[in-house]
Motif scaffolding. Sequence first.
Motif, short mmCIF file in Angstrom:
data_model
loop_
_atom_site.label_atom_id
_atom_site.label_comp_id
_atom_site.label_asym_id
_atom_site.label_seq_id
_atom_site.Cartn_x
_atom_site.Cartn_y
_atom_site.Cartn_z
N PHE A 4 0.86 -1.19 0.00
CA PHE A 4 0.00 0.00 0.00
C PHE A 4 0.89 1.23 0.00
O PHE A 4 2.06 1.19 0.41
N ASP A 5 0.31 2.32 -0.46
CA ASP A 5 1.03 3.59 -0.53
C ASP A 5 0.66 4.42 0.69
O ASP A 5 -0.37 5.11 0.72
N ARG A 6 1.50 4.32 1.70
CA ARG A 6 1.22 5.01 2.96
C ARG A 6 1.05 6.51 2.75
O ARG A 6 0.12 7.13 3.28
N ASN A 7 1.94 7.10 1.96
CA ASN A 7 1.90 8.55 1.77
C ASN A 7 0.63 8.98 1.07
O ASN A 7 0.04 10.02 1.40
N ALA A 8 0.19 8.21 0.11
CA ALA A 8 -1.03 8.57 -0.63
C ALA A 8 -2.25 8.49 0.28
O ALA A 8 -3.15 9.35 0.21
N ILE A 9 -2.29 7.46 1.13
CA ILE A 9 -3.42 7.32 2.05
C ILE A 9 -3.49 8.50 3.01
O ILE A 9 -4.54 9.11 3.22
#
Length: 489
Positions: A4-9
């Motif tokens: 998952f893309d932590r920064n995008a979330i």
Amino acid sequence: MTSFDRNAILARLSALRAADAPTHGGHVLSYVYDSGIAELDELAAEAVRLVQPVNGLDPTTFTSVAVMEREVLGFARELLHGGDEVVGSVTSGGTESCLLAVKTAREAWRTAGGVGRPRIVAPVTVHAAFHKAAEYFDLDLDLVPVDPQTGRLEAAGLIERLGPDVALAVVSAPSYPYGSLDPVEEVAAACDDGGVDLHVDACIGGWILPFWRGADGSAVPPWDFRVAGVTSVSADLHKFGYAPKGASVLLQRGRDRQRLQYFATTGWPGYPVVNPTLLGSKSAGALAASWAIIQALGARGFAELAESCLRATRALADVVADIDGLRVVGSPTGPLLAVATDDTVPEEERVDPHHWADRARRRGWYLQLQPGLGQSDGTRLPHTTHLTITPVTRDRLDELEAALRASADEVRGEPQVDAEAALAALPPLGAGALDSDTAAGILRAVGIAGDSPGLPSDQAPLLALIDALPRPLTERLLVELLARIVEPG
């Protein structure tokens, strides 16, 4: 593991938060309680993070929960002048505390031989949580009118309604709508004589009134466990305890009585269930944050923050009193103000508090609009605007004063929204209960789509509609509004 893309979330969450009303800085004068101490917020957040995986359901497995709750309750008991016989629980908020106070009183009334459907007797200004408690636990709510000019309860009006079918009397310290301190000592004496339980709802005042004082420097009249006849007190940690939502304390006088609050069962094949609160599994986060804040502030720290609130409240009350066309309702006790139209001045000089609040919102200040209410004695409580003052308000007084004065100047002489005109805008209403689609259609017809977050920028017309419609219809429409806001698209 799924990637998952932590920064995008987190970026999306930050974008969503950007649309919220500001929770810090004093611009929202309801809902949020900003201590103004960034380090305190950071401490609370770290405490929440440390207990994030903990299940507060079982303090015998997660013993940190037992220690923290015991110490929070001990501090609260001392603050509210409770003796060794006063015990309690940390709950998820004021509503749960109030529900449990009612549930306990109903069980105590039944244990004492009460039969049938009992009553709760309370002033009309009592928090809506008691309406919910009466509905959930099958009691009648008997509401006593208050003075329409001051919002104050006369003790005799409540005392005369006490009787053998009353499971609980409730008074507020202070009331949320007007900040009025109910006559606790007089009501408590009558309840003590008559064997009626008395709950003091200090959800908003419990963590600040112990440090409050009158204009002459005197302490607030006794309202807590110093008063014989007070059987329970609720006090919200997530208000002037400055903890994150949701945390409250419910203290009860007497162990045997408090045990009636519990639910317990071994009547299923799983683990024994013993719950002191309505929730079973629950986060320990708000409890840990509350505990950490108490450790950091102690009584002296709470007193210093209360002093900031006190000075800001008095200054703001003076500002409102100096604005032609407005008045503070009654003589509030604590960091709350209700502002109404000053009907003693000519019409062209009057300021409608709802128009005033709408203009203040355009300037970035969020005041809370409150509708009027007809009372059972035929009198009517005025529509008002509510302000909750927090420690940070003191540092924003100049900006806030400028906004309040400018907003009043803009709407002075503008009449209250015509309720009849608001009603005329409604589509024809059929007989019977509204289905969801019909209710949604009514919301759209009056300019509230009901399918996106938020309310109209100007809320005075909405409040006029709430004021004019029959309560059951208003409540049904508000249910539809809130339900559709969170429904998936």
